[in-house]
Design an enzyme around this catalytic site. Sequence first.
Site, PDB file in Angstrom:
ATOM      1  N   CYS A 135       0.854  -1.187   0.000  1.00 27.15           N
ATOM      2  CA  CYS A 135       0.000   0.000   0.000  1.00 27.15           C
ATOM      3  C   CYS A 135       0.891   1.237   0.000  1.00 27.15           C
ATOM      4  O   CYS A 135       2.111   1.148   0.150  1.00 27.15           O
ATOM      5  CB  CYS A 135      -0.953   0.014   1.196  1.00 27.15           C
ATOM      6  SG  CYS A 135      -0.110   0.073   2.782  1.00 27.15           S
ATOM      7  N   CYS A 179       3.343   1.850   2.796  1.00 25.66           N
ATOM      8  CA  CYS A 179       4.632   1.157   2.728  1.00 25.66           C
ATOM      9  C   CYS A 179       5.667   2.051   2.059  1.00 25.66           C
ATOM     10  O   CYS A 179       6.810   2.157   2.515  1.00 25.66           O
ATOM     11  CB  CYS A 179       4.497  -0.147   1.944  1.00 25.66           C
ATOM     12  SG  CYS A 179       3.383  -1.363   2.674  1.00 25.66           S
ATOM     13  N   ASP A 184      -2.279  19.772 -26.950  1.00 25.36           N
ATOM     14  CA  ASP A 184      -1.366  19.716 -28.084  1.00 25.36           C
ATOM     15  C   ASP A 184      -2.172  20.050 -29.343  1.00 25.36           C
ATOM     16  O   ASP A 184      -3.341  19.676 -29.456  1.00 25.36           O
ATOM     17  CB  ASP A 184      -0.756  18.320 -28.188  1.00 25.36           C
ATOM     18  CG  ASP A 184       0.049  18.150 -29.456  1.00 25.36           C
ATOM     19  OD1 ASP A 184       0.997  18.925 -29.659  1.00 25.36           O
ATOM     20  OD2 ASP A 184      -0.289  17.246 -30.251  1.00 25.36           O
TER      21      ASP A 184
END
Length: 769
Positions: free
Chosen positions: A23, A26, A459
């Site tokens: 997760c 961590c 763009d």
Amino acid sequence: MTTPVEHLGNTRSLDLEIGGMTCASCAARIEKKLNKMPGVTASVNYATEKAHVQVSEDVAAEDLVATVEATGYTATLPAPPPSPDQPGTGVTGPPADAGQQAKDAEAAAWRQRLVVSAVLTVPVLLMAMVPALQFDNWQWVSLTLASPVVVWGALPFHRAAWTNLRHGAATMDTLISVGVGAAYLWSLWALLFTDAGTTGMRMPFELLPSRSEGAANIYLEVAAAVTTFIVAGRYFEARAKRTSGAALRALLDMGAKDVAVLRDGPAGPVESRVAIGQLQVGDQFVVRPGEKVATDGTVVSGTSAVDASMLTGESVPVEVGPGDAVVGATVNAGGRLVVRATRVGADTQLAQMARLVEEAQSGKAEVQRLADRVSAVFVPIVIGLALATLAAWLLTGHAPTAAFTAAVAVLIIACPCALGLATPTALLVGTGRGAQLGILIKGPQVLESTRRVDTVVLDKTGTVTTGHMGVLGVHPAPGESLSEVLAVGGSLENASEHPIGRAIAQHAAASGATLADVDGFTAHGGSGVSGVVGGHAAMAGRRRWLAEQWSLTAPAALVAVADDAEALGQTPVWVGWDGAVRAVVVVADTVKDSSAAAIAELRSLGLRPVLLTGDNARAARAVAAQVGIGPDDVIAEVLPADKVDAVKRLQDEGATVAMVGDGVNDAAALAQADLGLAMGTGTDVAIEASDLTLVSGDLRAAPDAIRLARATLRTIKGNLFWAFAYNVAALPLAALGLLNPLIAGAAMAFSSVFVVSNSLRLRRFDPSR
């Protein structure tokens, strides 16, 4: 691409591949431990499973690995680059397959656990919840079926909980392991030491737990169901992570694999084909029509048009000749070129773009899930409450059976089944609805970004415009016939392979002109084409070139048309025959019909549209005016690296940026943006670097995508709120002994049904509302 170790002055930068994270908390724990080391600055990315670390020269890589391993996880340096004599792409980097194989294996392992757990859990649930299905010794059959689920199916949670315990931490894995383990161990104890294990035992449906000394129930269905639901959530997450890094692989695959190098021989230069890794700076190599340019270099001889659209996103090929620079991975669309290599390997523009993509991905802030954030407080509170419940019941003189039943009910009612389903179910339904609408959402981390976005960078080529050349108008000189101009000019350009020539020929044919054969056709690199059409010596190309060939003066009316076209960033093509100019054909990349409406919808969502392009400023402003973007919101004449810088500048100004693009040159900017949207008609690299993909290529899908993502995020947050609210409301009832663990299991299942039902509402999402 980032090399395993890169020296930066007195410091060096390196990447570690991290294993064992379950997760986002961590990643935060590893990052905290690494940053405590003197001379170390680390950023750990849970999504890419990498730690990007800057360290002083006196810090050994082995010390970094040891620190991560002491935290309870694994760390390794990426594999070294391939040796120069190995075939490759010319871009230095680690093998692409190893990481993907690891992700494939992870997803396959979770899928195997899910299938086996689900098959074993269904009969356990049915026997426990439907008394009519309970036969003699059914409880022992349930134990046999549930044991593999609890022990093997939930093994990753037990392992993670033990690792966290050894390091003084608790996550949702801890609560899953404790809840599942408590329900299973209690059931095992009841079967072995109480009447629950006797032949003929039936488990009736009771609103309140029994407080008598001899009564006992088993909760194997709860242990098995929780495991199966959470494993399903982890499988969906692992499957989504399988595609991480595909952008880099696609980018590296674009490069040439071998090259025709010119070597000195007895009778002059000899052409030999070698692996790209053997090419060195200063070598001369040959590029034939249709081949990729092997590496960055300078043209020594030959003229041609080079198609750089895969790198620049711009549709018009660049005319090159001796002395002009060319970029590796572009395609030679015309004549034979001899090029001298100026940069190879990791120094090429393609490699630099790959490095930009990886750095932008690694640097993106990781959004932690709400469940992971709350678990830091929620998990210890629940475990403490269960222990307090057990102690309180025992201290007040109640039987151990009743005390343990209440404590187990606390753990079971708090098991995060609904929490585990909150994100994946909403994501699956939302992405399914998105697929119907031509919108692909890559993962839950994407959704949080849509809520905060206030600026959309677009763009130009291939996104706002079609990316294909088209004829805007044919303007005959005074006294000339339009039909004759189309017939002669269209026939001449029909023999050309140039995109502008093809556009003119297609327009002439669509207008009803008969295209004749051309005799003596010649392409004059960078200037135009010539040939004989129906007995006429015809030419088409630049005005200056025609004037030089025929020593003529162009009609004033056509000069005005050409000047107006150039002022708008369009391309005027002069057509003449028999020594006289006959017409001007205006060609340009055309704006998509849907662009103006899409930008109006973006504004209605409170978003600021910004046009970003490598094209010239005049053309950019002209396109912006057509679609409703103001001149102050136009950023023109930017290189691929500049696009990343443009996004960063907007972010530094406080904007939360979404980027919409389609070319390889957009990939790094898409990754850098807080939210990346790729046009499905664009390159694979741009699609893989983005967070959302608009499959249809219709820009109107962009506001639809943002609406859908926001709706999905609202559903996820609603699911999480009600899942936690359910726990908060039910925990006191369980602690007071007013909730039978069996009913707690049923209530837990109902909370899951509620979460799924709430998620299914996304199937009715209507982007027009």
